[in-house]
Design a protein around this motif. Structure first.
Motif, short mmCIF file in Angstrom:
data_model
loop_
_atom_site.label_atom_id
_atom_site.label_comp_id
_atom_site.label_asym_id
_atom_site.label_seq_id
_atom_site.Cartn_x
_atom_site.Cartn_y
_atom_site.Cartn_z
N HIS A 1 -1.50 -7.89 -3.22
CA HIS A 1 -1.25 -8.84 -2.13
C HIS A 1 -0.03 -9.70 -2.43
O HIS A 1 0.83 -9.91 -1.58
CB HIS A 1 -2.49 -9.71 -1.93
CG HIS A 1 -2.32 -10.80 -0.91
ND1 HIS A 1 -2.20 -10.55 0.44
CD2 HIS A 1 -2.24 -12.15 -1.05
CE1 HIS A 1 -2.06 -11.69 1.09
NE2 HIS A 1 -2.08 -12.68 0.21
N ARG B 1 3.31 -7.66 -2.21
CA ARG B 1 3.72 -7.31 -0.85
C ARG B 1 4.21 -8.51 -0.06
O ARG B 1 5.00 -8.37 0.87
CB ARG B 1 2.56 -6.63 -0.11
CG ARG B 1 2.27 -5.20 -0.57
CD ARG B 1 1.27 -4.53 0.34
NE ARG B 1 -0.04 -5.17 0.28
CZ ARG B 1 -0.99 -4.85 -0.60
NH1 ARG B 1 -0.78 -3.89 -1.50
NH2 ARG B 1 -2.16 -5.48 -0.59
N ARG B 2 3.78 -9.71 -0.43
CA ARG B 2 4.22 -10.92 0.28
C ARG B 2 5.68 -11.25 -0.01
O ARG B 2 6.39 -11.78 0.84
CB ARG B 2 3.35 -12.12 -0.14
CG ARG B 2 2.08 -12.25 0.66
CD ARG B 2 1.24 -13.42 0.15
NE ARG B 2 1.97 -14.67 0.15
CZ ARG B 2 2.09 -15.48 1.20
NH1 ARG B 2 1.53 -15.15 2.34
NH2 ARG B 2 2.73 -16.62 1.11
N LYS C 1 6.99 -13.57 -1.82
CA LYS C 1 7.22 -15.00 -1.72
C LYS C 1 7.37 -15.58 -3.13
O LYS C 1 7.66 -14.87 -4.08
CB LYS C 1 6.07 -15.68 -0.97
CG LYS C 1 5.88 -15.16 0.46
CD LYS C 1 7.02 -15.56 1.37
CE LYS C 1 6.77 -15.12 2.80
NZ LYS C 1 7.85 -15.52 3.72
N ASN D 1 5.41 -13.98 -5.99
CA ASN D 1 6.03 -12.75 -6.47
C ASN D 1 7.08 -13.07 -7.53
O ASN D 1 7.13 -12.43 -8.59
CB ASN D 1 6.66 -12.01 -5.29
CG ASN D 1 7.23 -10.66 -5.68
OD1 ASN D 1 7.94 -10.53 -6.66
ND2 ASN D 1 6.93 -9.65 -4.88
#
Length: 217
Positions: free
Chosen positions: A150, A153-154, A156, A159
């Motif tokens: 999760h 894939r964000r 942001k 990450n």
């Protein structure tokens, strides 16, 4: 608080309206214990202690032989394991940490079956009598992998914090294991970068997690 690998932490002076803030080695944030050494040993130890304390509070139910072992296992999974695994998505599981968690899992099983340590029964025998297998580490890894996918894939800030590099020289000796390295090994995904790349395909990532859980690693 200063997070550092150094044994002697630098002193930081921060004042608010003339009052110096006290520098701490540990503090609890959103229920998790944060340590200045950047490790989660204290947090894991705290979680284990809290889970055992709450197990004792439910002892009359969890050790009651008039209740089927299946029902008692469900109660353990519902009321005790969430306490133990709270915040585990951010844990780095070293071999030492894994041994402690597995020992805690067997501590639950033995007390649910009322097996004394003097009985000298092996862990395999206990698991057979409990009609189960070792599941705790696999559950933790599954939660970590789901959350990690999760975050990746964000794309942001989370990450960047997880995959970013710090400037400076590496310290001497063996380097600390990273969360992604442990996950890549569990998922049989090869190198860390390959695991990160695999998260972009949600279906593929879910399949990798399912296969790892099925293997019981």
């Amino acid at each position: 608080m200063v997070v550092s690998r150094k044994q002697e932490l630098p002193l930081i002076n921060i004042y608010i309206k003339g009052t110096r803030l006290k520098q701490k080695d540990q503090f609890k944030y959103l229920g998790s214990l944060i340590s200045s050494d950047g490790r989660n040993n204290s947090e894991v130890a705290s979680r284990i202690a809290q889970a055992k304390t709450n197990f004792q509070k439910m002892k009359t139910v969890l050790t009651n032989k008039n209740i089927s072992i299946r029902t008692r296992r469900r109660a353990l999974e519902c009321y005790i394991e969430p306490i133990l695994m709270y915040g585990c998505e951010a844990w780095t599981i070293s071999k030492q940490t894994q041994k402690k968690l597995e020992a805690t899992e067997m501590w639950f099983r033995r007390r649910m079956l009322r097996i004394s340590w003097t009985a000298k029964k092996t862990n395999d025998t206990v698991l057979e009598e409990a009609h189960t297998t070792r599941l705790l580490i696999s559950k933790i890894r599954k939660r970590q992998a789901t959350f990690f996918g999760h975050v990746m894939r964000r794309e942001k800030l989370e990450n960047l914090v997880t995959t970013g590099m710090l400037e400076g020289k590496r310290s001497r000796g063996k380097q600390r294991e990273k969360l992604i390295e442990g996950l890549a090994d569990w998922l049989k995904a090869g190198k860390s970068l390959e695991a990160i790349e695999a998260t972009k395909d949600r279906k593929k990532w879910r399949t990798m997690i399912a296969n790892a859980v099925k293997q019981g690693t």
